[in-house]
Design a protein around this motif. Structure first.
Motif, PDB file in Angstrom:
ATOM      1  N   GLY A 252       9.064 -26.501  42.211  1.00 50.52           N
ATOM      2  CA  GLY A 252       8.733 -26.833  43.720  1.00 50.52           C
ATOM      3  C   GLY A 252       7.231 -26.221  43.874  1.00 50.52           C
ATOM      4  N   TYR A 254       4.412 -23.536  46.531  1.00 52.56           N
ATOM      5  CA  TYR A 254       4.312 -22.323  47.164  1.00 52.56           C
ATOM      6  C   TYR A 254       3.733 -22.685  48.488  1.00 52.56           C
ATOM      7  CZ  TYR A 254       5.368 -20.068  42.682  1.00 52.56           C
ATOM      8  OH  TYR A 254       5.948 -19.356  41.687  1.00 52.56           O
ATOM      9  N   PRO A 255       4.569 -22.880  49.698  1.00 55.75           N
ATOM     10  CA  PRO A 255       3.889 -23.250  50.866  1.00 55.75           C
ATOM     11  C   PRO A 255       2.968 -21.965  51.263  1.00 55.75           C
ATOM     12  CG  PRO A 255       6.511 -23.522  50.853  1.00 55.75           C
ATOM     13  CD  PRO A 255       6.041 -22.730  49.602  1.00 55.75           C
ATOM     14  N   GLY A 321       8.241 -17.781  47.686  1.00 56.15           N
ATOM     15  CA  GLY A 321       8.334 -19.009  47.015  1.00 56.15           C
ATOM     16  C   GLY A 321       8.579 -18.889  45.444  1.00 56.15           C
ATOM     17  N   THR A 323       9.313 -23.109  46.424  1.00 54.11           N
ATOM     18  CA  THR A 323      10.496 -23.796  47.165  1.00 54.11           C
ATOM     19  C   THR A 323      11.335 -24.619  45.979  1.00 54.11           C
ATOM     20  OG1 THR A 323       9.115 -26.106  47.054  1.00 54.11           O
ATOM     21  CG2 THR A 323       9.140 -24.689  49.166  1.00 54.11           C
ATOM     22  N   GLU A 324      12.669 -25.084  46.431  1.00 46.98           N
ATOM     23  CA  GLU A 324      13.319 -25.728  45.467  1.00 46.98           C
ATOM     24  C   GLU A 324      13.040 -27.223  45.199  1.00 46.98           C
ATOM     25  OE1 GLU A 324      17.442 -25.563  46.416  1.00 46.98           O
ATOM     26  OE2 GLU A 324      17.591 -23.376  46.607  1.00 46.98           O
TER      27      GLU A 324
END
Length: 325
Positions: A252, A254-255, A321, A323-324
């Motif tokens: 994923g 890292y927002p 993070g 995210t998946e």
């Protein structure tokens, strides 16, 4: 062996260095600008600077114009710790690349001046003067192949690097404005990809190489099965799929709150390769590259925004993070 080569932490980077200008403060439109932030730019130079921040050695091979802009780039390379013994000055009408881009996401505007680009003047003699035995790996981005004599020189560098046992690391980095036609670009970038050991690109770039936007994933998988040891297929906010040793690794992102869309790819490459050079597992190295990309888009500038090891560790420690995938 790839890992042994990367563990030397000595990278030969081929490609451009340039000057970046961005309206200051952030979120200012270029048409409204009264002051500009000035920084080093150019994909290859950014990667080299990022690697140095992680404790690697990086040498750049390119050409700059013999004028104030070229001299600025030389000074910046020195300040970032990038070895420039293979950076050559050229005279005449050739000019070092200049990029004007906004530190904003909405209606972002980037204008890149590449007319008579000095870096495209890199010659066979320039790459044949390099001592490849002094390095562990060669890195380049697709822009170097867009024009001659740089195109032929880079393919020659690939041959010399392979003869010296260096793995080839290739960031597809397709930029249509630099190429004479899409057909030429697809052919040349595919040739470069077939010679590379590590290939990094986004879904659009692999789709372009495959000749069909819907076939990009298949192209990446095919390269991993037939020639490359590692292929990273980036999908923006959806993360990435990495092909290696017959496996597919999904990761994923890292927002972050981005302030600009530029510099992410260069920072990803630096963080990813630095992680591999430290002997980290492949998935860990990919995630570190992803974190570096997020750090850079959350700050003004490209090379100045690239993290060092301590900054990356702090980001990873405090960010919830990734995210998946």
């Amino acid at each position: 062996m790839l890992q042994e080569a990367l563990a030397k932490r000595k990278f030969l980077v081929i490609g451009r260095v340039g000057m970046d200008l961005s309206p200051d403060p952030a979120n200012t439109r270029t048409r409204d600008a009264e002051t500009m932030m000035v920084a080093m730019g150019g994909s290859s130079a950014n990667i080299a600077a990022g690697l140095y921040k992680f404790g690697c050695d990086a040498s750049l091979v390119t050409c700059v114009s013999d004028d104030a802009i070229g001299w600025y780039c030389e000074t910046q390379l020195d300040q970032y710790g990038v070895d420039r013994r293979y950076v050559k000055r050229v005279r005449g009408e050739y000019r070092t690349s200049l990029a004007v881009y906004e530190t904003r996401v909405d209606d972002h505007q980037s204008v890149i001046y590449r007319n008579n680009a000095a870096d495209f003047q890199m010659s066979l003699e320039d790459v044949e003067a390099v001592d490849y035995s002094a390095f562990g790996a060669l890195i380049t981005a697709g822009t170097v192949f867009a024009a001659e004599p740089s195109r032929s020189a880079t393919f020659r560098a690939f041959e010399l690097a392979k003869a010296a046992g260096l793995p080839i690391i290739f960031d597809v980095d397709y930029r249509p404005y630099s190429w004479p036609s899409p057909d030429v670009a697809a052919d040349v970038l595919s040739r470069a990809g077939a010679m590379s050991d590590i290939i990094v690109g986004n879904d659009e770039e692999f789709g372009f190489m495959a000749g069909d936007a819907d076939k990009g994933l298949g192209k990446a998988r095919d390269l991993a099965q037939n020639s490359a040891q590692i292929v990273v297929y980036k999908m923006g906010p959806l993360g990435a799929i990495t092909f290696a040793d017959g496996a597919e690794i999904k990761t994923g992102i890292y927002p972050v709150e981005a302030v600009k869309p530029t510099g992410a790819g260069d920072s990803f490459m630096a963080g990813f390769l630095a992680g591999l050079s430290e002997g980290r597992p492949l998935k860990d190295a990919i995630l570190r590259g992803s974190a570096c990309a997020s750090i850079v888009v959350s700050k003004p500038g490209c090379a100045p925004a690239m993290p060092n090891a301590a900054q990356l560790e702090e980001f990873l420690k405090t960010h919830p993070g990734p995210t998946e995938a």
